[in-house]
Scaffold this active site. Structure first.
Site, PDB file in Angstrom:
ATOM      1  N   HIS A   1       0.815  -1.220   0.000  1.00  0.00           N
ATOM      2  CA  HIS A   1       0.000   0.000   0.000  1.00  0.00           C
ATOM      3  C   HIS A   1       0.848   1.269   0.000  1.00  0.00           C
ATOM      4  CE1 HIS A   1      -3.444  -2.570   1.892  1.00  0.00           C
ATOM      5  NE2 HIS A   1      -3.298  -2.786   0.605  1.00  0.00           N
TER       6      HIS A   1
ATOM      7  N   GLY B   1      -1.364  -9.409  12.833  1.00  0.00           N
ATOM      8  CA  GLY B   1      -1.926  -8.085  13.133  1.00  0.00           C
ATOM      9  C   GLY B   1      -2.752  -7.483  12.029  1.00  0.00           C
TER      10      GLY B   1
HETATM   11  C1  BV8 Z   1      -8.403  -2.397  -4.965  1.00  0.00           C
HETATM   12  C2  BV8 Z   1      -2.943   2.989   2.576  1.00  0.00           C
HETATM   13  C3  BV8 Z   1      -9.104  -2.734  -7.191  1.00  0.00           C
HETATM   14  C4  BV8 Z   1      -3.598   4.312   2.846  1.00  0.00           C
HETATM   15  C5  BV8 Z   1      -4.728   1.311   2.746  1.00  0.00           C
HETATM   16  C6  BV8 Z   1     -15.917  -0.832  -3.118  1.00  0.00           C
HETATM   17  C7  BV8 Z   1     -15.377   0.236  -3.816  1.00  0.00           C
HETATM   18  C8  BV8 Z   1     -14.017   0.331  -4.036  1.00  0.00           C
HETATM   19  C9  BV8 Z   1     -13.178  -0.661  -3.571  1.00  0.00           C
HETATM   20  C10 BV8 Z   1     -13.751  -1.704  -2.870  1.00  0.00           C
HETATM   21  C11 BV8 Z   1     -15.092  -1.821  -2.653  1.00  0.00           C
HETATM   22  N1  BV8 Z   1     -15.296  -2.954  -1.954  1.00  0.00           N
HETATM   23  C12 BV8 Z   1     -14.140  -3.566  -1.717  1.00  0.00           C
HETATM   24  C13 BV8 Z   1     -13.193  -2.820  -2.272  1.00  0.00           C
HETATM   25  C14 BV8 Z   1     -11.836  -3.089  -2.274  1.00  0.00           C
HETATM   26  C15 BV8 Z   1     -11.174  -2.216  -1.191  1.00  0.00           C
HETATM   27  C16 BV8 Z   1     -11.471  -2.815   0.166  1.00  0.00           C
HETATM   28  O1  BV8 Z   1     -10.913  -3.823   0.511  1.00  0.00           O
HETATM   29  N2  BV8 Z   1     -12.389  -2.203   0.923  1.00  0.00           N
HETATM   30  C17 BV8 Z   1     -12.727  -2.787   2.219  1.00  0.00           C
HETATM   31  C18 BV8 Z   1     -12.668  -1.762   3.303  1.00  0.00           C
HETATM   32  C19 BV8 Z   1     -14.105  -3.424   2.079  1.00  0.00           C
HETATM   33  N3  BV8 Z   1      -9.784  -2.313  -1.517  1.00  0.00           N
HETATM   34  C20 BV8 Z   1      -9.246  -1.405  -2.323  1.00  0.00           C
HETATM   35  O2  BV8 Z   1      -9.809  -0.422  -2.738  1.00  0.00           O
HETATM   36  C21 BV8 Z   1      -7.825  -1.728  -2.745  1.00  0.00           C
HETATM   37  N4  BV8 Z   1      -7.727  -1.582  -4.169  1.00  0.00           N
HETATM   38  O3  BV8 Z   1      -9.087  -3.301  -4.573  1.00  0.00           O
HETATM   39  O4  BV8 Z   1      -8.249  -2.070  -6.304  1.00  0.00           O
HETATM   40  C22 BV8 Z   1     -10.444  -2.023  -7.111  1.00  0.00           C
HETATM   41  C23 BV8 Z   1     -10.505  -0.701  -7.450  1.00  0.00           C
HETATM   42  C24 BV8 Z   1     -11.763  -0.081  -7.455  1.00  0.00           C
HETATM   43  C25 BV8 Z   1     -12.915  -0.804  -7.105  1.00  0.00           C
HETATM   44  C26 BV8 Z   1     -12.820  -2.137  -6.722  1.00  0.00           C
HETATM   45  C27 BV8 Z   1     -11.574  -2.759  -6.727  1.00  0.00           C
HETATM   46  C28 BV8 Z   1      -6.855  -0.776  -2.075  1.00  0.00           C
HETATM   47  C29 BV8 Z   1      -6.827  -1.064  -0.595  1.00  0.00           C
HETATM   48  C30 BV8 Z   1      -5.671  -0.283   0.039  1.00  0.00           C
HETATM   49  C31 BV8 Z   1      -6.226   0.861   0.864  1.00  0.00           C
HETATM   50  N5  BV8 Z   1      -5.110   1.548   1.533  1.00  0.00           N
HETATM   51  N6  BV8 Z   1      -3.660   1.925   3.291  1.00  0.00           N
HETATM   52  C32 BV8 Z   1      -3.429   4.741   4.271  1.00  0.00           C
HETATM   53  O5  BV8 Z   1      -2.852   4.003   5.085  1.00  0.00           O
HETATM   54  O6  BV8 Z   1      -3.886   5.860   4.585  1.00  0.00           O
HETATM   55  S1  BV8 Z   1      -5.562   0.190   3.637  1.00  0.00           S
HETATM   56  C33 BV8 Z   1      -5.290   0.457   5.282  1.00  0.00           C
HETATM   57  O7  BV8 Z   1      -6.324  -0.198   5.985  1.00  0.00           O
HETATM   58  C34 BV8 Z   1      -4.045  -0.199   5.799  1.00  0.00           C
HETATM   59  O8  BV8 Z   1      -2.970  -0.098   4.914  1.00  0.00           O
HETATM   60  C35 BV8 Z   1      -4.465  -1.619   5.998  1.00  0.00           C
HETATM   61  O9  BV8 Z   1      -4.334  -2.341   4.822  1.00  0.00           O
HETATM   62  C36 BV8 Z   1      -5.929  -1.477   6.268  1.00  0.00           C
HETATM   63  C37 BV8 Z   1      -6.182  -1.727   7.720  1.00  0.00           C
HETATM   64  O10 BV8 Z   1      -6.218  -3.074   7.851  1.00  0.00           O
HETATM   65  P1  BV8 Z   1      -5.352  -3.756   8.984  1.00  0.00           P
HETATM   66  O11 BV8 Z   1      -3.929  -3.557   8.700  1.00  0.00           O
HETATM   67  O12 BV8 Z   1      -5.858  -5.126   9.102  1.00  0.00           O
HETATM   68  O13 BV8 Z   1      -5.648  -2.907  10.281  1.00  0.00           O
HETATM   69  P2  BV8 Z   1      -6.948  -2.960  11.198  1.00  0.00           P
HETATM   70  O14 BV8 Z   1      -6.917  -1.745  12.056  1.00  0.00           O
HETATM   71  O15 BV8 Z   1      -8.147  -3.240  10.348  1.00  0.00           O
HETATM   72  O16 BV8 Z   1      -6.727  -4.262  12.101  1.00  0.00           O
HETATM   73  C38 BV8 Z   1      -5.640  -4.293  13.014  1.00  0.00           C
HETATM   74  C39 BV8 Z   1      -5.574  -5.716  13.538  1.00  0.00           C
HETATM   75  O17 BV8 Z   1      -4.455  -5.798  14.418  1.00  0.00           O
HETATM   76  C40 BV8 Z   1      -6.789  -6.112  14.336  1.00  0.00           C
HETATM   77  O18 BV8 Z   1      -7.193  -7.415  13.928  1.00  0.00           O
HETATM   78  C41 BV8 Z   1      -6.293  -6.128  15.789  1.00  0.00           C
HETATM   79  O19 BV8 Z   1      -6.929  -7.126  16.540  1.00  0.00           O
HETATM   80  C42 BV8 Z   1      -4.848  -6.471  15.604  1.00  0.00           C
HETATM   81  N7  BV8 Z   1      -3.954  -5.980  16.662  1.00  0.00           N
HETATM   82  C43 BV8 Z   1      -4.017  -4.829  17.355  1.00  0.00           C
HETATM   83  N8  BV8 Z   1      -2.967  -4.755  18.198  1.00  0.00           N
HETATM   84  C44 BV8 Z   1      -2.217  -5.874  18.006  1.00  0.00           C
HETATM   85  C45 BV8 Z   1      -2.841  -6.656  17.024  1.00  0.00           C
HETATM   86  N9  BV8 Z   1      -2.355  -7.850  16.614  1.00  0.00           N
HETATM   87  C46 BV8 Z   1      -1.211  -8.277  17.188  1.00  0.00           C
HETATM   88  N10 BV8 Z   1      -0.540  -7.568  18.130  1.00  0.00           N
HETATM   89  C47 BV8 Z   1      -1.021  -6.381  18.572  1.00  0.00           C
HETATM   90  N11 BV8 Z   1      -0.357  -5.708  19.525  1.00  0.00           N
END
Ligand code: BV8
Length: 263
Positions: free
Chosen positions: A122, A196
């Site tokens: 990303h 994570g």
């Molecule tokens: C794509 C950079 C093709 C920016 C990020 C509708 C319209 C458009 C797109 C979509 C759609 N539906 C689905 C999509 C696809 C979309 C998507 O997935 N949406 C989701 C929300 C439904 N994806 C995209 O758009 C991707 N591109 O698919 O292109 C496309 C194009 C157009 C239309 C369709 C398809 C691009 C995705 C990249 C987005 N950019 N980051 C920035 O950072 O500002 S994503 C960003 O959020 C992060 O980089 C990371 O990837 C994500 C967060 O996820 P996690 O890392 O899992 O973090 P989270 O907080 O969720 O969870 C933390 C975990 O850690 C928890 O489980 C917690 O329990 C655990 N934890 C906490 N503490 C600890 C721990 N574990 C261990 N130890 C600890 N101490």
């Protein structure tokens, strides 16, 4: 939490593997002081949903708000250091034939820790680019060389279009090179270590599924159950900064046992 038996089983699987893929998310950086994506945003950002700010539309509608969010995250990350979880993966890399990290994180902490093979799916908060990529994709701009503040997205020195962070926003496609490598590694690894991540963001959330389909052992390290927990083989529940060093110790014990048996 997790059992010693599960740590041992995970270490055994890793010790037998040629290629280990690590799929990491924001949770691995939590213990470095970086809020995860779904943590309640602190301060000014409490009223914004990150998924609403990390999009091309948000930048088009309100470039200065999105700019301020990224510059404040960039400044926070600049003060953060890799934690024992990142460092354990550097250790693990030395104990196995090949280890590739596929990270969703944009904080650069895997590289800062010394991991040698990291795919930053990303992008990175450490890089900024012309939003028009006027000199080719990406047209990177060194922020130190242009006048800028925390409030306003500055103009590109070449074409005047606004400068943005070099990250992949929701709705933007990932770099094809990075994505191709990620799916190749997921489809050919013998172990995938998922650390994570909530498993909510595509296409990164598909990597463990792809690995499992290809016959790999999937091991999850997470503080709480995630969307991926139902499909993993071994779940180690707890903070990655605590569990990953234990896993490396168990891997070393495994290797010593097999070296001993080999005598
Ligand atoms: C794509 C950079 C093709 C920016 C990020 C509708 C319209 C458009 C797109 C979509 C759609 N539906 C689905 C999509 C696809 C979309 C998507 O997935 N949406 C989701 C929300 C439904 N994806 C995209 O758009 C991707 N591109 O698919 O292109 C496309 C194009 C157009 C239309 C369709 C398809 C691009 C995705 C990249 C987005 N950019 N980051 C920035 O950072 O500002 S994503 C960003 O959020 C992060 O980089 C990371 O990837 C994500 C967060 O996820 P996690 O890392 O899992 O973090 P989270 O907080 O969720 O969870 C933390 C975990 O850690 C928890 O489980 C917690 O329990 C655990 N934890 C906490 N503490 C600890 C721990 N574990 C261990 N130890 C600890 N101490």
């Amino acid at each position: 939490m997790f059992s010693d038996a599960n740590i041992r089983a995970a270490a055994e699987a890793i010790s037998r593997a040629q290629l280990i893929a690590v799929s990491s998310g924001a949770g691995i950086s939590k213990e470095s002081g970086i809020p995860t994506f779904r943590d309640a945003q602190t301060g000014l950002w409490a009223q914004y949903d990150p998924e609403q700010l990390a999009t091309p539309d948000a930048f088009k509608r309100n470039p200065d708000l999105v700019w301020s969010w990224y510059v404040s995250r960039h400044d926070l990350v600049a003060q953060c250091r890799p934690n024992p979880g990142h460092l354990a993966l550097v250790e693990m890399e030395k104990l196995v034939p090949q280890l590739v990290i596929l990270t969703q994180n944009v904080d650069g902490l895997h590289c800062a820790a010394g991991s040698a093979d990291v795919v930053e799916l990303h992008g990175s908060l450490g890089r900024f680019k012309c939003s028009a990529d006027c000199q080719g994709s990406p047209t990177l701009v060194d922020l130190e060389t242009i006048p800028h503040d925390h409030e306003h997205a500055p103009p590109c020195p070449h074409c005047g279009a606004l400068i943005r962070p070099d990250v992949v926003w929701f709705g933007e496609v990932l770099s094809s090179i990075g994505l191709e490598r990620a799916f190749d590694v997921a489809g050919n690894c013998q172990v995938m270590l998922v650390v994570g991540t909530s498993g909510m963001v595509q296409p990164a959330a598909s990597f463990p599924i792809e690995a499992r389909r290809a016959g790999a052992t999937v091991i999850e390290v997470n503080l709480t159950p995630s969307q991926l927990t139902p499909v993993v083989d071994i779940s180690l529940q707890g903070p990655s900064g605590h569990i990953l060093p234990l896993l490396v110790d168990a891997l070393k014990a495994c290797r010593n046992r097999s070296l001993g048996e080999g005598d």
